[in-house]
Design an enzyme around this catalytic site. Structure first.
Site, PDB file in Angstrom:
ATOM      1  N   ARG A 115      -3.864  -4.623 -11.818  1.00  0.00           N
ATOM      2  CA  ARG A 115      -3.946  -3.349 -12.594  1.00  0.00           C
ATOM      3  C   ARG A 115      -3.681  -4.443 -14.081  1.00  0.00           C
ATOM      4  O   ARG A 115      -2.250  -5.364 -14.076  1.00  0.00           O
ATOM      5  CB  ARG A 115      -2.667  -2.579 -13.175  1.00  0.00           C
ATOM      6  CG  ARG A 115      -1.363  -2.821 -13.302  1.00  0.00           C
ATOM      7  CD  ARG A 115      -0.373  -1.606 -13.208  1.00  0.00           C
ATOM      8  NE  ARG A 115       0.802  -2.124 -12.837  1.00  0.00           N
ATOM      9  CZ  ARG A 115       1.809  -2.530 -14.176  1.00  0.00           C
ATOM     10  NH1 ARG A 115       1.654  -3.308 -15.277  1.00  0.00           N
ATOM     11  NH2 ARG A 115       2.891  -3.010 -13.453  1.00  0.00           N
ATOM     12  N   ASP A 221       9.950 -12.276 -18.515  1.00  0.00           N
ATOM     13  CA  ASP A 221       9.606 -11.395 -18.416  1.00  0.00           C
ATOM     14  C   ASP A 221       8.815 -11.316 -20.193  1.00  0.00           C
ATOM     15  O   ASP A 221       8.474 -12.605 -20.837  1.00  0.00           O
ATOM     16  CB  ASP A 221      10.486  -9.504 -17.999  1.00  0.00           C
ATOM     17  CG  ASP A 221       9.772  -8.539 -17.828  1.00  0.00           C
ATOM     18  OD1 ASP A 221       8.077  -8.933 -18.443  1.00  0.00           O
ATOM     19  OD2 ASP A 221      10.105  -7.863 -17.287  1.00  0.00           O
TER      20      ASP A 221
END
Ligand code: CA
Length: 329
Positions: A115, A221
């Protein structure tokens, strides 16, 4: 750092990601990836709109939402493995559902468990977004199965990095010559030479190696850049945002957050002196979740003594886009 003020502006997001400040409407966009929701929060009025985005045929996760420049109420989104366009107006109800009808591209067709993940527009307004693979049952990432793609303003799509594990953290240097990138499972902040005209990147190198910088438990991140060229990086599992001077590869500030899984950052507010920070409830054990009431909150951090710059919107060729849009959207 002293004088920092951390305000919890919204609670209860499952996996908050993709913060993007909309200057013209003075609001913060972000997504709750696993719920397939886009959120829009107007800072002054505290109005909070949630848009549930229905499956585009390749999964119902929504990882980014970025305004399309010059087309009020149109946004580019990543839904599952697809890049798609949706319509969303401030006049829509605060809780609203839209079904994706205009898909521009679907990637990684041979990898159905992939994804899309983090994405952002470069200085020319091209959209960069990367994928990752996860095991169907456990949801754990599978290494080296993702790619980083660049969607040009003429809607052509090119893969720019392959064998990515978890595609995250994108930023471009102020002189538009360097692209910063985090593949989270490489545990490093990396840089490439970047050609702003062609969008080509090369000469990958490490800016900060987490394993040798006292960040053995942290995962890099989301990331953004400030007006001085320093990087601000959300550290998943690390309970903090770090500020890194990429010229010397050193951590120069650390901002502790009241929850462990910090996911992404962006600059915004009236004068771009607020750092918005997203976080997640996912990845926490039951007892950790019980002891971290701030897990999944969106935070506004002020008093950092530095500002950011406006985010770039997707500068697609509007005529080309209009030829592709399903006007029932
Ligand atoms: Ca992320």
């Amino acid at each position: 750092m002293s004088g920092i003020e951390i305000t919890q502006i919204l609670p209860g997001i499952l996996l908050g990601e993709g913060p993007h400040w909309m200057d013209d409407q003075q609001c913060l966009l972000f997504v709750d990836i696993l719920k397939g929701d886009a959120h829009r929060y107007f800072l002054k009025t505290k109005r909070h709109q949630i848009l549930h985005i229905e499956d585009a045929g390749s999964g119902d996760n929504v990882s980014i939402i970025i305004p399309i420049e010059g087309a009020t109420d149109l946004f580019i989104v990543t839904v599952g493995r697809s890049l798609a366009v949706i319509h969303w107006s401030p006049s829509d109800p605060d809780n609203h559902t839209v079904k994706v009808k205009t898909v521009l591209h679907t990637v990684d067709a041979h990898l159905p468990n992939n994804r899309f993940n983090d994405g952002k527009c470069d200085p020319q307004g091209r959209l960069w977004a990367g994928t990752y693979a996860c095991e169907k049952l456990s949801g754990e990432p599978v290494k080296h199965m993702g790619s980083l793609y660049c969607l040009d303003v003429d809607l052509t799509l090119t893969d720019r990095v392959n064998k990515v594990s978890v595609s995250n953290g994108l930023a471009w240097s102020l002189d538009k010559k360097t692209f910063y990138y985090n593949d989270s499972l490489a545990y490093s902040i990396d840089a490439f030479d970047y050609d702003d005209e062609s969008s080509k990147i090369c000469s990958r190198r490490t800016v900060l190696d987490y394993k040798t910088s006292g960040l053995q438990k942290d995962v890099p991140d989301g990331m953004c850049i400030d007006e001085t060229g320093n990087l601000w990086v959300a550290n998943f599992y690390g309970k903090k945002v770090i500020c890194v001077d990429p010229k010397v590869g050193k951590i120069i500030h650390t901002v502790e957050l009241p929850t462990q899984n910090v996911t992404s950052v962006c600059w915004g507010g009236e004068d771009y002196s607020t750092l918005f920070v997203t976080s997640a409830q996912t990845g926490l054990k039951t007892e950790e979740l019980a002891s971290q009431s701030a897990a999944g909150s969106i935070f506004a951090v002020n008093g950092l003594g530095v500002k950011g710059l406006p985010a770039t919107n997707f500068r697609v060729n509007l005529q080309m886009l209009k030829n592709r849009i399903n006007f029932e959207d």
